[in-house]
Design a protein around this motif. Structure first.
Motif, PDB file in Angstrom:
ATOM      1  N   THR A 163     -31.961 -39.608-107.250  1.00  0.00           N
ATOM      2  CA  THR A 163     -31.512 -38.876-106.069  1.00  0.00           C
ATOM      3  C   THR A 163     -31.746 -37.406-106.332  1.00  0.00           C
ATOM      4  OG1 THR A 163     -29.294 -38.543-106.931  1.00  0.00           O
ATOM      5  CG2 THR A 163     -29.688 -40.592-105.697  1.00  0.00           C
ATOM      6  N   SER A 164     -31.523 -36.586-105.318  1.00  0.00           N
ATOM      7  CA  SER A 164     -31.712 -35.150-105.545  1.00  0.00           C
ATOM      8  C   SER A 164     -30.731 -34.643-106.590  1.00  0.00           C
ATOM      9  CB  SER A 164     -31.558 -34.379-104.235  1.00  0.00           C
ATOM     10  OG  SER A 164     -30.260 -34.547-103.715  1.00  0.00           O
ATOM     11  N   ARG A 165     -29.497 -35.187-106.633  1.00  0.00           N
ATOM     12  CA  ARG A 165     -28.535 -34.753-107.636  1.00  0.00           C
ATOM     13  C   ARG A 165     -28.978 -35.176-109.036  1.00  0.00           C
ATOM     14  NH1 ARG A 165     -25.261 -30.726-106.928  1.00  0.00           N
ATOM     15  NH2 ARG A 165     -23.581 -31.646-108.121  1.00  0.00           N
ATOM     16  N   SER A 166     -29.526 -36.397-109.177  1.00  0.00           N
ATOM     17  CA  SER A 166     -29.964 -36.798-110.511  1.00  0.00           C
ATOM     18  C   SER A 166     -31.188 -35.998-110.930  1.00  0.00           C
ATOM     19  CB  SER A 166     -30.225 -38.302-110.587  1.00  0.00           C
ATOM     20  OG  SER A 166     -31.238 -38.693-109.715  1.00  0.00           O
ATOM     21  N   ARG A 167     -32.032 -35.606-109.968  1.00  0.00           N
ATOM     22  CA  ARG A 167     -33.148 -34.719-110.313  1.00  0.00           C
ATOM     23  C   ARG A 167     -32.603 -33.364-110.750  1.00  0.00           C
ATOM     24  NH1 ARG A 167     -35.527 -37.508-106.021  1.00  0.00           N
ATOM     25  NH2 ARG A 167     -34.981 -35.920-104.510  1.00  0.00           N
ATOM     26  N   SER A 168     -31.511 -32.907-110.119  1.00  0.00           N
ATOM     27  CA  SER A 168     -30.889 -31.648-110.553  1.00  0.00           C
ATOM     28  C   SER A 168     -30.370 -31.778-111.966  1.00  0.00           C
ATOM     29  CB  SER A 168     -29.718 -31.283-109.622  1.00  0.00           C
ATOM     30  OG  SER A 168     -30.199 -31.000-108.341  1.00  0.00           O
ATOM     31  N   TRP A 169     -29.731 -32.921-112.278  1.00  0.00           N
ATOM     32  CA  TRP A 169     -29.227 -33.136-113.642  1.00  0.00           C
ATOM     33  C   TRP A 169     -30.396 -33.171-114.613  1.00  0.00           C
ATOM     34  CZ3 TRP A 169     -28.879 -37.910-116.735  1.00  0.00           C
ATOM     35  CH2 TRP A 169     -28.189 -37.700-117.945  1.00  0.00           C
ATOM     36  N   SER A 170     -31.531 -33.765-114.205  1.00  0.00           N
ATOM     37  CA  SER A 170     -32.660 -33.864-115.129  1.00  0.00           C
ATOM     38  C   SER A 170     -33.182 -32.478-115.517  1.00  0.00           C
ATOM     39  CB  SER A 170     -33.783 -34.720-114.541  1.00  0.00           C
ATOM     40  OG  SER A 170     -34.412 -34.054-113.469  1.00  0.00           O
ATOM     41  N   ARG A 171     -32.989 -31.482-114.675  1.00  0.00           N
ATOM     42  CA  ARG A 171     -33.391 -30.124-115.035  1.00  0.00           C
ATOM     43  C   ARG A 171     -32.389 -29.463-115.967  1.00  0.00           C
ATOM     44  NH1 ARG A 171     -34.992 -30.346-109.567  1.00  0.00           N
ATOM     45  NH2 ARG A 171     -33.073 -29.393-108.840  1.00  0.00           N
ATOM     46  N   ARG A 172     -31.217 -30.087-116.122  1.00  0.00           N
ATOM     47  CA  ARG A 172     -30.173 -29.508-116.979  1.00  0.00           C
ATOM     48  C   ARG A 172     -29.909 -30.364-118.198  1.00  0.00           C
ATOM     49  NH1 ARG A 172     -25.267 -27.806-113.222  1.00  0.00           N
ATOM     50  NH2 ARG A 172     -24.457 -27.228-115.272  1.00  0.00           N
ATOM     51  N   ARG A 173     -30.838 -31.245-118.545  1.00  0.00           N
ATOM     52  CA  ARG A 173     -30.656 -32.081-119.722  1.00  0.00           C
ATOM     53  C   ARG A 173     -31.907 -32.038-120.575  1.00  0.00           C
ATOM     54  NH1 ARG A 173     -33.631 -36.693-119.088  1.00  0.00           N
ATOM     55  NH2 ARG A 173     -33.999 -37.333-116.956  1.00  0.00           N
ATOM     56  N   ILE A 174     -31.731 -32.373-121.835  1.00  0.00           N
ATOM     57  CA  ILE A 174     -32.830 -32.477-122.790  1.00  0.00           C
ATOM     58  C   ILE A 174     -32.762 -33.871-123.363  1.00  0.00           C
ATOM     59  CG2 ILE A 174     -33.794 -31.626-124.963  1.00  0.00           C
ATOM     60  CD1 ILE A 174     -32.232 -28.981-124.378  1.00  0.00           C
TER      61      ILE A 174
END
Length: 111
Positions: free
Chosen positions: A99-110
């Protein structure tokens, strides 16, 4: 926002694929008990209770913001009975449903 980095976190998909063919009868699976709680099972034994922050990107991002965390380093979920191949299939089977939120999380995770 701060520059804090959480150096150890896990992602658990809400519903694991059947890994028993690769990992045997003690393979982990997720017993979903509600929209917000689940139990990681190892075969028929309870392993660990988890909450929706383990699989819900929106909840994860809200918690990160509340704690002042900018980035998380995602560690593999470690269970000795999972083969590397089975674990790769587990991640791949859930990677396409973003989802757009999980894509947002993917930009904040390594990881």
């Amino acid at each position: 926002m701060s520059n804090l980095i959480d150096i150890h976190t896990h992602y658990v998909p809400n519903g694991w694929p059947d890994l028993t063919e690769d990992a045997g009868p003690q393979a982990p699976w997720l017993k979903v008990e509600s929209e917000t709680e689940a139990m990681i099972m190892m075969g028929t034994k309870e392993f660990r209770r988890i909450q929706s922050d383990a699989w819900d990107a929106e909840v994860r991002l809200r918690d990160m913001d509340a704690d002042g965390v900018h980035t998380q380093v995602v560690s593999p979920t470690r269970h000795s009975s999972i083969t590397a191949e089975a674990a790769s299939r587990q991640v791949a089977s859930h990677g396409s449903s973003t989802t757009s939120r999980s894509r947002s999380w993917s930009r904040r995770r390594i990881g």
